[in-house]
Design a protein around this motif. Structure first.
Motif, PDB file in Angstrom:
ATOM      1  N   LEU A  78       0.792  -1.303  -0.138  1.00 30.27           N
ATOM      2  CA  LEU A  78       0.041   0.091   0.186  1.00 30.27           C
ATOM      3  C   LEU A  78       0.991   1.297  -0.113  1.00 30.27           C
ATOM      4  CD1 LEU A  78      -3.282   0.387   2.202  1.00 30.27           C
ATOM      5  CD2 LEU A  78      -1.809   2.495   1.418  1.00 30.27           C
ATOM      6  N   ARG A  79       0.671   2.245  -0.856  1.00 24.18           N
ATOM      7  CA  ARG A  79       1.347   3.296  -0.938  1.00 24.18           C
ATOM      8  C   ARG A  79       0.440   4.567  -0.786  1.00 24.18           C
ATOM      9  NH1 ARG A  79       2.911  -0.637  -4.488  1.00 24.18           N
ATOM     10  NH2 ARG A  79       5.164  -1.062  -4.497  1.00 24.18           N
ATOM     11  N   THR A  80       0.816   5.798  -0.215  1.00 27.49           N
ATOM     12  CA  THR A  80       0.161   6.815  -0.135  1.00 27.49           C
ATOM     13  C   THR A  80       0.762   7.870  -0.269  1.00 27.49           C
ATOM     14  OG1 THR A  80      -1.288   5.876   1.685  1.00 27.49           O
ATOM     15  CG2 THR A  80      -1.019   8.270   1.768  1.00 27.49           C
ATOM     16  N   LEU A  81       0.341   9.267  -1.193  1.00 22.74           N
ATOM     17  CA  LEU A  81       0.780  10.127  -1.449  1.00 22.74           C
ATOM     18  C   LEU A  81      -0.298  11.213  -1.018  1.00 22.74           C
ATOM     19  CD1 LEU A  81       2.791  12.298  -2.823  1.00 22.74           C
ATOM     20  CD2 LEU A  81       1.350  11.720  -4.960  1.00 22.74           C
ATOM     21  N   ASN A  82       0.490  11.927   0.187  1.00 20.40           N
ATOM     22  CA  ASN A  82      -0.581  13.135   0.673  1.00 20.40           C
ATOM     23  C   ASN A  82       0.084  14.496   0.457  1.00 20.40           C
ATOM     24  OD1 ASN A  82      -1.953  11.370   1.906  1.00 20.40           O
ATOM     25  ND2 ASN A  82      -1.422  11.952   4.184  1.00 20.40           N
ATOM     26  N   ALA A  83      -0.758  15.335  -0.110  1.00 18.21           N
ATOM     27  CA  ALA A  83      -0.620  16.799  -0.145  1.00 18.21           C
ATOM     28  C   ALA A  83      -0.175  17.339   1.111  1.00 18.21           C
ATOM     29  CB  ALA A  83      -2.020  17.581  -0.561  1.00 18.21           C
ATOM     30  N   VAL A  84       0.358  18.331   1.103  1.00 19.46           N
ATOM     31  CA  VAL A  84       0.606  19.167   2.429  1.00 19.46           C
ATOM     32  C   VAL A  84      -0.359  18.845   3.475  1.00 19.46           C
ATOM     33  CG1 VAL A  84       2.121  20.869   1.074  1.00 19.46           C
ATOM     34  CG2 VAL A  84      -0.033  21.415   1.796  1.00 19.46           C
ATOM     35  N   CYS A 102       3.720  15.626  -0.787  1.00 25.30           N
ATOM     36  CA  CYS A 102       4.073  16.765  -1.669  1.00 25.30           C
ATOM     37  C   CYS A 102       4.784  17.935  -1.118  1.00 25.30           C
ATOM     38  CB  CYS A 102       2.664  17.187  -2.289  1.00 25.30           C
ATOM     39  SG  CYS A 102       1.795  15.839  -3.128  1.00 25.30           S
ATOM     40  N   GLY A 103       5.364  18.708  -2.126  1.00 25.18           N
ATOM     41  CA  GLY A 103       6.080  20.067  -1.217  1.00 25.18           C
ATOM     42  C   GLY A 103       7.346  19.285  -1.107  1.00 25.18           C
ATOM     43  N   TYR A 104       7.847  19.842   0.319  1.00 30.60           N
ATOM     44  CA  TYR A 104       8.948  19.697   1.068  1.00 30.60           C
ATOM     45  C   TYR A 104       8.649  18.728   2.280  1.00 30.60           C
ATOM     46  CZ  TYR A 104      10.102  23.552  -1.856  1.00 30.60           C
ATOM     47  OH  TYR A 104      10.563  24.334  -2.881  1.00 30.60           O
ATOM     48  N   GLY A 105       7.447  18.126   2.245  1.00 30.06           N
ATOM     49  CA  GLY A 105       7.605  16.903   3.263  1.00 30.06           C
ATOM     50  C   GLY A 105       6.843  17.516   4.552  1.00 30.06           C
ATOM     51  N   PRO A 140      -7.495  19.003  -3.634  1.00 30.56           N
ATOM     52  CA  PRO A 140      -7.882  18.435  -4.794  1.00 30.56           C
ATOM     53  C   PRO A 140      -6.967  17.613  -5.560  1.00 30.56           C
ATOM     54  CG  PRO A 140      -8.520  20.874  -5.033  1.00 30.56           C
ATOM     55  CD  PRO A 140      -7.750  20.437  -3.593  1.00 30.56           C
ATOM     56  N   ILE A 141      -7.177  16.572  -6.110  1.00 32.03           N
ATOM     57  CA  ILE A 141      -6.124  15.889  -6.815  1.00 32.03           C
ATOM     58  C   ILE A 141      -5.297  16.340  -7.832  1.00 32.03           C
ATOM     59  CG2 ILE A 141      -8.017  14.795  -8.421  1.00 32.03           C
ATOM     60  CD1 ILE A 141      -5.622  12.648  -6.567  1.00 32.03           C
ATOM     61  N   SER A 142      -6.173  17.534  -8.583  1.00 33.53           N
ATOM     62  CA  SER A 142      -5.140  18.583  -9.405  1.00 33.53           C
ATOM     63  C   SER A 142      -4.015  18.922  -8.704  1.00 33.53           C
ATOM     64  CB  SER A 142      -6.192  19.455  -9.834  1.00 33.53           C
ATOM     65  OG  SER A 142      -6.507  20.221  -9.152  1.00 33.53           O
ATOM     66  N   THR A 143      -4.030  19.422  -7.514  1.00 38.57           N
ATOM     67  CA  THR A 143      -2.968  19.675  -6.704  1.00 38.57           C
ATOM     68  C   THR A 143      -1.794  19.023  -6.563  1.00 38.57           C
ATOM     69  OG1 THR A 143      -4.283  21.429  -5.402  1.00 38.57           O
ATOM     70  CG2 THR A 143      -2.216  20.885  -4.484  1.00 38.57           C
ATOM     71  N   ILE A 144      -2.219  17.801  -6.340  1.00 41.93           N
ATOM     72  CA  ILE A 144      -1.225  16.652  -6.156  1.00 41.93           C
ATOM     73  C   ILE A 144      -0.587  16.268  -7.627  1.00 41.93           C
ATOM     74  CG2 ILE A 144      -1.082  14.043  -5.968  1.00 41.93           C
ATOM     75  CD1 ILE A 144      -3.196  14.424  -3.597  1.00 41.93           C
ATOM     76  N   ILE A 145      -1.466  16.375  -8.527  1.00 39.09           N
ATOM     77  CA  ILE A 145      -0.568  16.099  -9.923  1.00 39.09           C
ATOM     78  C   ILE A 145       0.296  17.334 -10.249  1.00 39.09           C
ATOM     79  CG2 ILE A 145      -1.281  15.947 -12.439  1.00 39.09           C
ATOM     80  CD1 ILE A 145      -4.084  14.736 -11.359  1.00 39.09           C
ATOM     81  N   SER A 146      -0.238  18.435  -9.782  1.00 43.68           N
ATOM     82  CA  SER A 146       0.932  19.599 -10.260  1.00 43.68           C
ATOM     83  C   SER A 146       2.101  19.234  -9.450  1.00 43.68           C
ATOM     84  CB  SER A 146       0.390  20.889  -9.845  1.00 43.68           C
ATOM     85  OG  SER A 146       0.189  21.206  -8.678  1.00 43.68           O
ATOM     86  N   HIS A 147       2.064  18.959  -8.147  1.00 36.38           N
ATOM     87  CA  HIS A 147       3.154  18.433  -7.241  1.00 36.38           C
ATOM     88  C   HIS A 147       4.186  17.447  -7.783  1.00 36.38           C
ATOM     89  CE1 HIS A 147       2.770  21.025  -3.861  1.00 36.38           C
ATOM     90  NE2 HIS A 147       1.584  20.629  -3.651  1.00 36.38           N
ATOM     91  N   ALA A 149       4.146  16.711 -11.091  1.00 34.55           N
ATOM     92  CA  ALA A 149       4.458  17.190 -12.642  1.00 34.55           C
ATOM     93  C   ALA A 149       6.048  18.107 -12.312  1.00 34.55           C
ATOM     94  CB  ALA A 149       3.540  17.900 -13.338  1.00 34.55           C
ATOM     95  N   ASP A 150       5.888  18.727 -10.950  1.00 34.75           N
ATOM     96  CA  ASP A 150       7.104  19.498 -10.972  1.00 34.75           C
ATOM     97  C   ASP A 150       8.095  18.774  -9.937  1.00 34.75           C
ATOM     98  OD1 ASP A 150       5.989  21.712 -12.041  1.00 34.75           O
ATOM     99  OD2 ASP A 150       4.930  22.319 -10.299  1.00 34.75           O
ATOM    100  N   ASN A 151       7.854  17.418  -9.751  1.00 30.66           N
ATOM    101  CA  ASN A 151       8.765  16.767  -9.025  1.00 30.66           C
ATOM    102  C   ASN A 151       8.905  17.016  -7.615  1.00 30.66           C
ATOM    103  OD1 ASN A 151      10.412  14.258  -8.855  1.00 30.66           O
ATOM    104  ND2 ASN A 151      12.416  15.362  -9.780  1.00 30.66           N
ATOM    105  N   ARG A 152       7.967  17.612  -7.039  1.00 29.23           N
ATOM    106  CA  ARG A 152       7.897  18.092  -5.532  1.00 29.23           C
ATOM    107  C   ARG A 152       7.166  16.973  -4.700  1.00 29.23           C
ATOM    108  NH1 ARG A 152       4.752  23.089  -5.819  1.00 29.23           N
ATOM    109  NH2 ARG A 152       4.050  22.372  -7.538  1.00 29.23           N
ATOM    110  N   VAL A 153       8.197  15.897  -4.547  1.00 33.50           N
ATOM    111  CA  VAL A 153       7.350  14.707  -3.754  1.00 33.50           C
ATOM    112  C   VAL A 153       8.645  14.222  -3.335  1.00 33.50           C
ATOM    113  CG1 VAL A 153       6.232  12.254  -4.039  1.00 33.50           C
ATOM    114  CG2 VAL A 153       5.554  14.345  -5.597  1.00 33.50           C
ATOM    115  N   VAL A 154       8.359  13.941  -1.822  1.00 31.39           N
ATOM    116  CA  VAL A 154       9.430  13.382  -0.899  1.00 31.39           C
ATOM    117  C   VAL A 154       8.779  11.883  -0.339  1.00 31.39           C
ATOM    118  CG1 VAL A 154      10.757  13.873   1.329  1.00 31.39           C
ATOM    119  CG2 VAL A 154      10.257  15.438  -0.478  1.00 31.39           C
ATOM    120  N   GLU A 155       9.703  11.005  -0.181  1.00 26.96           N
ATOM    121  CA  GLU A 155       9.270   9.798   0.326  1.00 26.96           C
ATOM    122  C   GLU A 155       9.574   9.971   1.783  1.00 26.96           C
ATOM    123  OE1 GLU A 155       9.469   4.994   0.547  1.00 26.96           O
ATOM    124  OE2 GLU A 155      10.693   5.991  -0.699  1.00 26.96           O
TER     125      GLU A 155
END
Length: 166
Positions: A78-84, A102-105, A140-147, A149-155
């Motif tokens: 199970l993988r999760t991607l959360n916005a800020v 998303c963003g800077y973690g 919105p999911i569109s915000t996550i998509i923009s993050h 697209a801009d490679n602003r995702v941190v594990e």
């Protein structure tokens, strides 16, 4: 969840499923996580069927449901991607074995949240409005998509994510 399982089993009737992907956003993410946790109850999965779940901006699952459905944390596959950080995705601890923000973690957003709270201390109406507006903007999911697209995702480690309750 029982009704959701019935609907999934009805939709898969007559099929031989070799690979199953479950996904959801927000409340749908919680449902997807619960469904993944109970995937052994899904019919028509072939022997060795690979199952994965991807959730977005998940509020997680309450401890009572994790216990009832015997969901171990972290839930492998199970993988999760959360916005800020926002009031919705901080409800319960993440269930995922792989957790991304998303963003800077979470550390960056905790600082931003702290400064926001400090500036509005003693102003409950403005504080509530600020948190609500932040949630509406980032949810919105569109915000996550923009993050993405801009490679602003941190594990991150799921246990580093701040939550309101266990």
């Amino acid at each position: 969840m029982d009704r959701t399982l019935q609907e999934v089993n009805k939709a898969l009737e007559g099929l031989a499923v070799n690979y199953l992907v479950i996904t959801g956003h927000s409340l749908g993410a919680s449902i997807a996580e619960g469904l993944f946790g109970r995937r052994k109850e899904i019919k028509n999965l072939t022997t060795g069927c690979k199952a994965e779940t991807y959730t977005f901006d998940s509020p997680g699952l309450p401890a009572s449901l994790r216990k009832e459905w015997n969901i171990e944390m972290p839930c492998q596959g199970l993988r999760t991607l959360n916005a800020v950080i926002n009031p919705v995705n901080m409800l319960f601890p993440p269930v995922a074995s792989r957790f991304f923000t998303c963003g800077y973690g979470s550390r960056f957003t905790i600082q931003a949240l702290f400064y926001n709270l400090r500036g509005l201390l003693g102003k409950p109406v403005q504080l509530a409005a600020s948190l609500l507006i932040s949630n509406i903007k980032e949810h919105p999911i569109s915000t996550i998509i923009s993050h993405l697209a801009d490679n602003r995702v941190v594990e991150e480690n799921p246990s580093d994510w701040p939550v309101w309750s266990g």
